[in-house]
Design a protein around this motif. Structure first.
Motif, PDB file in Angstrom:
ATOM      1  N   LEU A 157       0.811  -1.217   0.000  1.00  0.00           N
ATOM      2  CA  LEU A 157       0.000   0.000   0.000  1.00  0.00           C
ATOM      3  C   LEU A 157       0.847   1.271   0.000  1.00  0.00           C
ATOM      4  O   LEU A 157       0.338   2.352  -0.309  1.00  0.00           O
ATOM      5  N   LEU A 158       2.129   1.157   0.347  1.00  0.00           N
ATOM      6  CA  LEU A 158       2.996   2.341   0.355  1.00  0.00           C
ATOM      7  C   LEU A 158       3.164   2.910  -1.049  1.00  0.00           C
ATOM      8  O   LEU A 158       3.512   4.082  -1.211  1.00  0.00           O
ATOM      9  N   ALA A 159       2.929   2.095  -2.068  1.00  0.00           N
ATOM     10  CA  ALA A 159       3.016   2.562  -3.457  1.00  0.00           C
ATOM     11  C   ALA A 159       1.694   3.118  -3.963  1.00  0.00           C
ATOM     12  O   ALA A 159       1.574   3.433  -5.143  1.00  0.00           O
ATOM     13  N   SER A 160       0.694   3.251  -3.076  1.00  0.00           N
ATOM     14  CA  SER A 160      -0.626   3.727  -3.482  1.00  0.00           C
ATOM     15  C   SER A 160      -0.593   5.210  -3.851  1.00  0.00           C
ATOM     16  O   SER A 160       0.239   5.982  -3.342  1.00  0.00           O
ATOM     17  N   PRO A 161      -1.500   5.662  -4.742  1.00  0.00           N
ATOM     18  CA  PRO A 161      -1.616   7.100  -5.047  1.00  0.00           C
ATOM     19  C   PRO A 161      -1.916   7.948  -3.819  1.00  0.00           C
ATOM     20  O   PRO A 161      -1.657   9.150  -3.818  1.00  0.00           O
ATOM     21  N   GLU A 162      -2.472   7.338  -2.751  1.00  0.00           N
ATOM     22  CA  GLU A 162      -2.736   8.067  -1.498  1.00  0.00           C
ATOM     23  C   GLU A 162      -1.472   8.702  -0.947  1.00  0.00           C
ATOM     24  O   GLU A 162      -1.511   9.742  -0.298  1.00  0.00           O
ATOM     25  N   PHE A 163      -0.309   8.057  -1.201  1.00  0.00           N
ATOM     26  CA  PHE A 163       0.954   8.527  -0.636  1.00  0.00           C
ATOM     27  C   PHE A 163       1.902   9.040  -1.717  1.00  0.00           C
ATOM     28  O   PHE A 163       3.114   8.990  -1.557  1.00  0.00           O
ATOM     29  N   ASP A 164       1.355   9.504  -2.838  1.00  0.00           N
ATOM     30  CA  ASP A 164       2.177  10.003  -3.946  1.00  0.00           C
ATOM     31  C   ASP A 164       2.110  11.529  -3.982  1.00  0.00           C
ATOM     32  O   ASP A 164       1.165  12.096  -4.521  1.00  0.00           O
ATOM     33  N   PRO A 165       3.101  12.227  -3.416  1.00  0.00           N
ATOM     34  CA  PRO A 165       3.079  13.689  -3.425  1.00  0.00           C
ATOM     35  C   PRO A 165       3.478  14.298  -4.761  1.00  0.00           C
ATOM     36  O   PRO A 165       3.636  15.520  -4.848  1.00  0.00           O
ATOM     37  N   CYS A 166       3.646  13.476  -5.790  1.00  0.00           N
ATOM     38  CA  CYS A 166       3.911  14.001  -7.128  1.00  0.00           C
ATOM     39  C   CYS A 166       2.678  13.955  -8.016  1.00  0.00           C
ATOM     40  O   CYS A 166       2.694  14.488  -9.123  1.00  0.00           O
ATOM     41  N   SER A 167       1.623  13.305  -7.559  1.00  0.00           N
ATOM     42  CA  SER A 167       0.363  13.259  -8.291  1.00  0.00           C
ATOM     43  C   SER A 167      -0.691  13.867  -7.380  1.00  0.00           C
ATOM     44  O   SER A 167      -1.154  13.221  -6.443  1.00  0.00           O
ATOM     45  N   LEU A 168      -1.040  15.123  -7.651  1.00  0.00           N
ATOM     46  CA  LEU A 168      -1.748  15.926  -6.660  1.00  0.00           C
ATOM     47  C   LEU A 168      -3.089  16.428  -7.160  1.00  0.00           C
ATOM     48  O   LEU A 168      -3.308  16.606  -8.356  1.00  0.00           O
ATOM     49  N   HIS A 169      -3.992  16.642  -6.215  1.00  0.00           N
ATOM     50  CA  HIS A 169      -5.202  17.401  -6.447  1.00  0.00           C
ATOM     51  C   HIS A 169      -4.953  18.841  -5.987  1.00  0.00           C
ATOM     52  O   HIS A 169      -4.201  19.084  -5.029  1.00  0.00           O
ATOM     53  N   ALA A 170      -5.561  19.787  -6.635  1.00  0.00           N
ATOM     54  CA  ALA A 170      -5.432  21.195  -6.255  1.00  0.00           C
ATOM     55  C   ALA A 170      -6.811  21.767  -5.963  1.00  0.00           C
ATOM     56  O   ALA A 170      -7.751  21.557  -6.731  1.00  0.00           O
ATOM     57  N   ARG A 171      -6.927  22.487  -4.869  1.00  0.00           N
ATOM     58  CA  ARG A 171      -8.154  23.171  -4.504  1.00  0.00           C
ATOM     59  C   ARG A 171      -7.801  24.602  -4.095  1.00  0.00           C
ATOM     60  O   ARG A 171      -6.707  24.849  -3.569  1.00  0.00           O
ATOM     61  N   PRO A 172      -8.693  25.542  -4.323  1.00  0.00           N
ATOM     62  CA  PRO A 172      -8.378  26.921  -3.931  1.00  0.00           C
ATOM     63  C   PRO A 172      -8.370  27.081  -2.426  1.00  0.00           C
ATOM     64  O   PRO A 172      -9.044  26.353  -1.695  1.00  0.00           O
TER      65      PRO A 172
END
Length: 621
Positions: free
Chosen positions: A179-194
């Motif tokens: 699970l450490l390879a999950s997108p949950e822990f990927d700070p290079c693939s991000l959502h952006a909100r104002p």
């Protein structure tokens, strides 16, 4: 080592190094600051000069055999551990303990994509570890370092007792490494909100207008809303309008009467009464509504595929508010989505929010909701028309059915959830519900708030018959349900469309089609499966096709098979409305009817076509 060597390693492995920093940093920083700090620490890991730097011997022969990577990784771990240390009164804080100067993103909050229940549970368990133990677990699971190399790296990074850190890291199961390879822990693939748009405008006006703008800002901070109590884990308010405020007012939550489902004859969420011992806790309900409208950085948000995020359009309906295991839970329904809010009993600054579609849910689809998951177990909140609950193992159709006790609020006892199982699948426990009319239905947890309804039989325009009427159809293929976890699945139907005698007369092969329908319509998954006495196998898959569904109740599939004597065949089967089959390409063969067996070499590829009774041609799945 020179700067160029270290820079090459950093550029090549940048995403992995940033993930390592993100997982090691303390979760108390909040997800936005953890993301920016992880990038900052990684970018500052380059050596300052061109002098040779001593390496950790155990690292030099690691994954990449790259001394530049070993050096950069050591710097990342060291500074990430320093960032988790509390500041001291008599000394200046270290640079890693301060908010990063760069990178900075103005006007946006950045956070990784939300994962499922497994990732949330792992994040909670890692947050309970000390920084050295968290670093040890991540180095073991993400970097695949053996314990001696991990201990040496932690010593070089300044950890006083690496052995204790390794021992503490053992409290989190190694089965969760993947699970450490999950997108949950990927700070290079991000959502952006104002960020707070209204407050940003006010700050600009304050800078231009001076004292007059300060008065305006003071008035804004004193606007109504705080009188309801603090929002805790919610983000600052971004809008003030009557509709938005009405949706956040716990006093305007709608409720249904306890006998509404009997009086109206409707079996949907609109007739669920509000249950639980905390339905009168206005502060809790206020926090739940505020977090639903604007989740803050400390909120773990999970949104089912195809489910829109955002606040409810008006006051939602309260379904449940109470204590479940070690958390307070609020469940509400806005006519389109079910929201589950959870906060720990010992605090309100962190929370979890799950949103899932439930539009048009009725009958079995509105019979239960997942109210809590703890230590691999699941509890359900059942509908008011449910009279009995039980657990049965889907892989054992003739096995014993174990009764589940229901609380006065309709909450079941906990039992093992197949949604969080890791390792080999040897059983699949499902929920069996019996309603007031005596009908029994099977529901399974697929990592969503709404469980999936299981049916069996040939698809038609009417709903499929309940899986309780044909449990043997599901038994060999129950574990294949793992392929549709966290996909927003509404129902899954299993249909045995053919039985084929094996060429060596050793028995029969059963052909089964399973079709998973989602709440959003798109994303439908169809599996063709083949079973002999030696096991069951998925032979074909397809997404977003009508095959094996109400509008196209037919299916055609093929599978390789080898006899006990070593002879290889290509077997094919179609539903009973198939009048002929034909194989072309790597092997040729044809047959009248819906069954075909052709000798074929291992690995052969062929194209399968069939003709239906109405003359229409279909292709293999």
């Amino acid at each position: 080592m020179d700067v160029e060597q270290a820079e090459a390693a950093l550029v090549e492995h940048y995403p992995r190094l940033v993930r390592l920093a993100y997982l090691t940093l303390p979760p108390t920083l909040g997800r936005n600051r953890r993301v920016l700090t992880a990038h900052s620490l990684t970018q500052r890991a380059l050596p300052r000069g061109r002098t040779t730097t001593s390496l950790i011997p155990a690292q030099a022969t690691g994954r990449e055999r790259n001394p530049g990577y070993a050096y950069i990784r050591l710097q990342v771990v060291r500074t990430a551990l320093e960032a988790g240390l509390p500041p001291r009164r008599k000394s200046w804080p270290k640079r890693s303990q301060l908010p990063p100067l760069l990178p900075q993103v103005w006007g946006l909050r950045l956070f990784p994509r939300s994962g499922g229940a497994d990732e949330l549970a792992l994040d909670q368990r890692l947050s309970a570890l000390s920084s050295p133990a968290r670093a040890a677990y991540v180095l073991r699971g993400l970097e695949k370092l053996p314990d001696p190399a991990t201990r040496t790296l932690l010593e070089e990074a300044g950890v006083e007792d690496p052995a204790a850190a390794l021992t503490e890291a053992n409290s989190v199961p190694s089965q969760l490494y993947a699970l450490l390879a999950s997108p949950e822990f990927d700070p290079c693939s991000l959502h952006a909100r104002p960020t707070d748009l209204m407050r940003r405008r006010q700050h600009v006006r304050a800078a231009l207008a001076g004292t007059a703008a300060l008065v305006v800002c003071g008035a804004v901070l004193g606007l109504p809303g705080d009188a309801w109590g603090p929002d805790d884990a919610a983000a600052p308010p971004y809008a003030r309008n009557p509709a938005a405020q009405a949706a956040l007012d716990p006093g305007r939550l709608t409720t249904a009467a306890a006998t509404a489902w009997q009086a109206t004859g409707r079996t949907d969420f609109s007739t669920w009464p509000a249950r639980g011992d905390l339905t009168a806790d206005k502060a809790l309900l206020r926090r739940a509504l505020a977090v639903w409208a604007r989740p803050g950085e400390s909120v773990q948000v999970s949104v089912t595929l195809g489910t829109p995020a955002g606040p409810p359009p008006g006051p939602p309906q309260l379904l449940y508010a109470g204590k479940v295991d070690n958390v307070r839970v609020v469940m509400a329904y806005d006519g389109f989505r079910v929201a589950r809010y959870a906060e720990p009993l010992d605090g309100t600054t962190v929370a979890a929010l799950d949103l899932t579609r439930a539009d048009g849910a009725t009958g079995a689809g509105a019979s239960a909701l997942v109210v809590g998951r703890t230590d691999g177990n699941v509890r359900y909140l059942t509908a008011p028309w449910v009279r009995e609950a039980a657990v049965r193992d889907l892989t054992r159709p003739t096995g014993e059915v174990s009764a589940l006790a229901l609380s006065k609020d309709g909450v079941t006892e906990p039992f093992a959830s197949p949604a969080v199982r890791t390792g080999a699948c040897t059983s699949w426990e499902v929920l069996q519900l019996t309603d007031a009319a005596g009908r029994t239905r099977l529901l399974t947890d697929l990592s969503e708030v709404t469980p999936a309804h299981l049916t069996a039989g040939r698809p038609s325009s009417s709903p499929g018959r309940e899986a309780t009427g044909a449990p043997a159809t599901w038994a060999p293929f129950a574990c294949s349900l793992a392929a549709v976890r966290s996909q927003g699945v509404r129902t899954v139907n299993a249909w045995q469309f053919a039985r084929q005698p094996l060429p060596d007369a050793s028995g029969n092969a059963d052909w089964v089609c399973t079709r998973a329908e989602t709440w959003r319509g798109a994303g439908t998954r169809v599996l063709a499966q083949f079973r002999t006495a030696r096991g069951a196998y998925v032979t074909a898959t397809a997404d977003d096709v009508p095959t094996c569904g109400p509008t196209a109740p037919h299916v055609l599939a093929a599978a390789p098979w080898k006899s006990a004597t070593g002879d290889s065949y290509l077997l094919a089967a179609g539903s009973k409305d198939t009048v002929s089959l034909e194989l072309t390409g790597g092997v040729n063969g044809s047959s009248p009817g819906n069954l075909l067996a052709v000798p074929a070499e291992d690995g052969v590829r062929a194209e399968l076509k069939g003709t239906l009774a109405n003359g229409r041609e279909i292709n293999g799945l």
